[in-house]
Design a protein around this motif. Structure first.
Motif, PDB file in Angstrom:
ATOM      1  N   GLY B  81      14.447  12.442 -10.866  1.00 33.21           N
ATOM      2  CA  GLY B  81      15.174  11.426 -10.109  1.00 33.21           C
ATOM      3  C   GLY B  81      15.386  11.817  -8.657  1.00 33.21           C
ATOM      4  N   ARG B  85      13.880  10.373  -4.957  1.00 32.70           N
ATOM      5  CA  ARG B  85      14.703   9.974  -3.803  1.00 32.70           C
ATOM      6  C   ARG B  85      14.127  10.571  -2.522  1.00 32.70           C
ATOM      7  NH1 ARG B  85      20.772  11.367  -5.306  1.00 32.70           N
ATOM      8  NH2 ARG B  85      21.165  10.494  -3.238  1.00 32.70           N
ATOM      9  N   TYR B 162      21.556  10.011 -10.363  1.00 38.18           N
ATOM     10  CA  TYR B 162      20.264   9.363 -10.589  1.00 38.18           C
ATOM     11  C   TYR B 162      19.273  10.338 -11.228  1.00 38.18           C
ATOM     12  CZ  TYR B 162      22.224   5.973  -7.348  1.00 38.18           C
ATOM     13  OH  TYR B 162      23.027   5.062  -6.745  1.00 38.18           O
ATOM     14  N   LYS B 166      14.201   5.960  -9.176  1.00 42.14           N
ATOM     15  CA  LYS B 166      14.608   4.583  -8.980  1.00 42.14           C
ATOM     16  C   LYS B 166      13.420   3.764  -8.489  1.00 42.14           C
ATOM     17  CE  LYS B 166      18.907   2.432  -7.587  1.00 42.14           C
ATOM     18  NZ  LYS B 166      19.022   1.535  -8.695  1.00 42.14           N
ATOM     19  N   GLU B 167      12.681   4.374  -7.597  1.00 42.56           N
ATOM     20  CA  GLU B 167      11.448   3.720  -7.141  1.00 42.56           C
ATOM     21  C   GLU B 167      10.274   4.522  -7.678  1.00 42.56           C
ATOM     22  OE1 GLU B 167      12.075   1.728  -2.934  1.00 42.56           O
ATOM     23  OE2 GLU B 167      12.831   3.768  -2.898  1.00 42.56           O
ATOM     24  N   ASP B 177      19.038   3.885 -15.578  1.00 43.37           N
ATOM     25  CA  ASP B 177      19.659   3.518 -14.303  1.00 43.37           C
ATOM     26  C   ASP B 177      20.622   4.618 -13.886  1.00 43.37           C
ATOM     27  OD1 ASP B 177      18.478   1.169 -13.654  1.00 43.37           O
ATOM     28  OD2 ASP B 177      19.875  -0.059 -14.839  1.00 43.37           O
ATOM     29  N   GLY B 178      20.931   4.629 -12.591  1.00 36.53           N
ATOM     30  CA  GLY B 178      21.944   5.565 -12.121  1.00 36.53           C
ATOM     31  C   GLY B 178      23.275   5.230 -12.767  1.00 36.53           C
ATOM     32  N   ILE B 299      17.589   5.715  -2.164  1.00 35.17           N
ATOM     33  CA  ILE B 299      17.710   4.748  -3.251  1.00 35.17           C
ATOM     34  C   ILE B 299      16.865   3.525  -2.947  1.00 35.17           C
ATOM     35  CG2 ILE B 299      19.354   3.250  -4.472  1.00 35.17           C
ATOM     36  CD1 ILE B 299      19.480   6.325  -5.016  1.00 35.17           C
ATOM     37  N   ASP B 300      16.745   3.219  -1.672  1.00 41.54           N
ATOM     38  CA  ASP B 300      15.975   2.050  -1.268  1.00 41.54           C
ATOM     39  C   ASP B 300      15.135   2.436  -0.044  1.00 41.54           C
ATOM     40  OD1 ASP B 300      14.989  -0.301  -0.320  1.00 41.54           O
ATOM     41  OD2 ASP B 300      16.941  -1.294  -0.064  1.00 41.54           O
TER      42      ASP B 300
END
Lengths: 363, 321, 141
Positions: B81, B85, B162, B166-167, B177-178, B299-300
């Protein structure tokens, strides 16, 4: 060979500390290093290897060479007593002997003067080294690859074997013989000098002791895997200097200095002046060929710009260039680099890879 | 799980989808795995994944090795995870093109802190290591111990939010999920209860052990400057000796440089040969960034990194009124 | 200790706070003479390293002053700086540096009076906590 009961070990260290600055393995905050001790209680006997290398006793991470101010230059003061080191493993004893070749041997300077490093010599020359046998080598140990062994007496002044409830001490050098001689004399003359006698409670080792020592030695040797043949490694390394194999071997190395800083033989240093106003000091500090700034020139050009080049330099210096200069590899197989490398580079695998490489340039 | 990973990687390489896959293989030490670069399907069986995979493989996409970016070829990276990131951060910081990487997520149960294992082993050398269902077994001479993985997890993992990517492009198994973790701020809350003097003393204790080997910096995925400020010598900003103030300034400034960019993977702490508690400051900075700017790193990948961004109406209570 | 006067470094933006200092001067407004001024092009130029280095070199306090939000000569320099300081400040307090040692303010070129007030406040704050000992090179705790 003489024997020292462990019950009297504390007395021994205390009496040693009267004449010497005694260094031994000490653990604080989970990490061990050689530190000055005054009693046996401070010593961590459970460790095979200290986390930090014992080279720092004689060649500290940072050492003030001299201080200056308006009145001139002042050299740092010498310590009053000589240094004694208790419990150095065979690999570490050998490392110090190697460093002595670099710092302690006079070498010719451009104007025909001979130079030797005074900061090293004044500490190392009068020192008394107690080598300590390894009865249970670790899996990361590879001293036997490089001519050492778990019970190697080489370069120790006094070689010590931990035989359960006694330490068996074998004097090796003249210095060591003199020290042991003095101790046994003192044991005889105990009535006159009570304090000396307490520390010198040694007795001649028995036949059973000698047998035990031999057993421990062969047992320890048997615990280590058969070493590969390193004959001709230095030439082989030179032969593959330009090969792509370095790319592959260095791929995961991230070029930190962890290996060099825990290494007991790495001795490259930098000299820095730290000053403010009219006063300051000149300091010698450890440096590492792994850092890009190590070779960067004033022009900005760096002859070893890539990770690969720096990785290669470290391997070449240890197993090839040092052989050219001093006739042996600059590695004693202590395995500290194997233990600390954050990305799991194992120098033994690198050596094996070099030996098995069959591309261009190999033998 | 591992078979599935190897199969996926084989397919990727055989189909020409990627030129190279970065992952882990078994290391030479019982408690270690080591980064590996797989460039042919036959090699894929070397891949492993377990709690010894503590390195952050994302590092190799920006570090000197530069195998990934070389010639802009497509590369697969096997990620936990936190590692994922890092990759998202690289994309956000335009260090890596998203199209050039194939993110292969693996389900992470946390990674080991080998110091903790060694402490439990009580000085006896660990020669064998195995894990099953959250239990870890270590063996050696006079040593046969089984304990909960939780007891030896890295501090970063105990505070992890996380665990899974996530990606990602491929996930082996099902990505969780986190989820909030009440351990996350425990260490800093505890630390903040101390007086200013005590805090300073603790900091001195921590950083006086530093040997300035820069292992923390070099394994850090967020530290990818071509030239680090400590390596600059014209002017030279900080002294190079392990003197305490120089050492602390190195760590504090490094910490500020990775504030809002640190993914709290804990690779620095695990890399440290002297066992420094390096995450305390990192976590503190990350919490400040999150509380003040509502930004969580990596995260994004579409979001602008916090320290490269601003809002006009931000809280400024720290500025003299 | 009674005669001790703190040394304070004031890092001032050329376009506002530095001119504010000028205005304070030409207006003959009195403020403590403890500050040493470094002029910089924008508060956005202030690397936290400057602040750490000042403390290490023996300054008892550091003040960074830039343009009010919205007034930056380069449009957004002070906004970026603000984010940086917003993290630096709590982090320094976290490690045990007294909050009074490192302070931030916005002072415009027209605020000579305010400049003097800020300097007085910073000097008094630092006087209260005494000479810097933490993070000062060569000083034992």
């Amino acid at each position: 060979m003489v024997r020292l009961e462990k019950g009297k070990f504390d007395d021994f260290i205390r009496s040693l500390a009267e004449d010497y600055i005694v260094y031994a393995a000490v653990t604080t905050g989970g990490k061990s290093s050689f530190k000055v001790v005054a009693s046996a209680g401070e010593i961590d006997e459970g460790r095979l290897l200290t986390d930090r290398s014992p080279k720092e006793i004689f060649f500290p991470h940072s050492e003030v060479l001299f201080e200056y101010d308006e009145d001139g230059i002042r050299e740092t003061e010498k310590a009053g007593k000589p240094i004694a080191v208790w419990g150095l493993r065979g690999c570490d004893v050998k490392s110090l002997a190697m460093l002595d070749k670099v710092f302690g041997t006079a070498r010719q300077m451009p104007d025909n003067e001979m130079f030797e490093d005074p900061y090293w010599k004044r500490k190392y020359d009068n020192s008394l080294i107690f080598g300590l046998a390894c009865n249970e080598p670790r899996s990361s140990c590879f001293c036997n690859w490089l001519g050492g062994g778990p019970h190697s007496e080489d370069a120790s002044d006094i070689f010590v074997i931990d035989a359960g409830d006694v330490f068996l001490m074998q004097p090796v050098s003249d210095k060591g013989k003199a020290f042991i001689g003095k101790m046994t004399d003192a044991a005889g003359a105990s009535a006159q000098d009570e304090k000396r006698a307490a520390g010198a409670s040694v007795a001649k080792a028995s036949g059973a002791d000698e047998k035990k020592a031999a057993e421990l030695a062969s047992g320890a040797r048997a615990m280590m895997a058969e070493p590969p043949d390193l004959d001709g490694l230095d030439e082989r390394l030179k032969g593959i200097f330009h090969e792509d194999i370095w790319e592959e071997m260095s791929a995961k190395c991230v070029n930190c200095g962890a290996c060099a800083f825990v290494c007991s033989t790495c001795h490259c240093f930098d000299v820095q002046d730290e000053g403010k106003g009219g006063k300051g000091k000149r300091i010698r500090i450890w440096d590492s060929c792994m850092f890009p700034i190590f070779t960067r020139e004033a022009s900005g050009h760096n002859p070893r710009p890539l990770s690969r080049d720096r990785f290669k330099q470290r391997v070449m210096h240890k197993y090839s260039y040092f052989v050219d200069n001093y006739g042996e590899s600059l590695c004693t197989g202590c395995g500290r680099c194997v233990i600390v490398c954050p990305v799991g580079v194992d120098i033994r695998e690198v050596i094996k890879r070099v030996l098995s490489f069959e591309g261009k340039g190999a033998r | 799980m591992i078979e599935e990973l190897r199969e996926k990687v084989k397919k990727l390489l055989a189909g020409g989808d990627v030129e190279l896959v970065i992952g882990w293989e078994k290391g030479s030490q019982p408690l270690s795995s080591t980064p590996v670069f797989i460039d042919s399907p036959e090699e894929a069986d070397r891949l492993v994944f377990d709690s010894t995979c503590g390195n952050n493989p994302a590092v190799y996409s920006t570090k000197d090795a530069r195998r990934l970016v070389k010639a802009g070829k497509k590369v697969g990276v096997v990620v936990k995870g936190c590692d994922a990131r890092s990759l998202s951060l690289y994309v956000a910081e335009k260090q890596v093109k998203r199209d050039n990487i194939v993110i292969i997520g693996v389900p992470c149960r946390g990674v080991l802190d080998s110091d903790k294992v060694e402490e439990l082993a009580g000085g006896r050398e660990v020669l064998e290591y195995s894990e099953q269902d959250g239990k870890i077994t270590v063996r050696g001479k006079d040593l046969d111990l089984t304990f909960d993985a939780k007891d030896v997890l890295s501090a970063s993992c105990l505070a992890c939010i996380y665990p899974d990517a996530k990606e990602y492009d491929i996930f082996i198994g099902e990505a969780r999920d986190g989820k909030p973790n009440k351990e996350q701020n425990a260490a800093i809350d505890e630390f903040e209860k101390l007086s200013s003097e005590e805090r300073w003393k603790r900091m001195e204790e921590i950083y006086s052990k530093c040997i300035r080997c820069y292992a923390c910096r070099n394994v850090c995925p967020s530290c990818y400057c071509n030239e680090c400020f400590v390596d600059q010598n014209d002017p030279q900003w900080i002294g190079k000796t392990p003197e305490i103030t120089d050492t602390m300034i190195f760590h504090i400034i490094r910490n500020l440089h990775v504030a809002g960019r640190c993914v709290e993977c804990g690779a620095c702490e695990r890399a440290c040969p002297m066992g420094l508690d390096l995450l305390l400051l990192n976590r503190k900075a990350a919490r400040e960034v999150e509380e003040r700017f509502g930004y969580v790193t990596g995260i994004d990948s579409g979001e602008k990194p916090a320290m490269a961004d601003f809002r006009e109406d931000e809280k400024q209570n720290f500025i003299m009124g | 200790m009674k005669d001790w006067q703190p040394k304070i470094l004031a890092i001032l933006c050329n376009w506002c706070s530095y001119a504010g200092a000028d205005l304070a001067g030409v207006s003959r407004i009195q403020y403590p003479p403890n500050i040493r001024v470094v002029r910089i092009p924008c508060s956005g130029r202030v690397d936290p390293l400057f602040i750490m280095k000042s403390l290490q070199s023996g300054f008892d306090g550091v003040l960074v002053s830039g343009c009010h939000p919205g007034d930056c000569h380069y449009l957004s320099g002070n906004y970026v700086a603000r984010r940086r300081f917003a993290i630096l400040k709590p982090l320094l307090e976290f490690i045990g540096i007294e909050p009074e040692r490192v302070q931030f303010s916005w002072i415009s070129a027209g605020e000579g009076e305010r400049f003097a007030e800020v300097m007085t406040k910073v000097t008094n704050d630092v006087k209260k906590i005494g000479p810097a000992k933490r993070l000062v090179k060569g000083v034992q705790k």
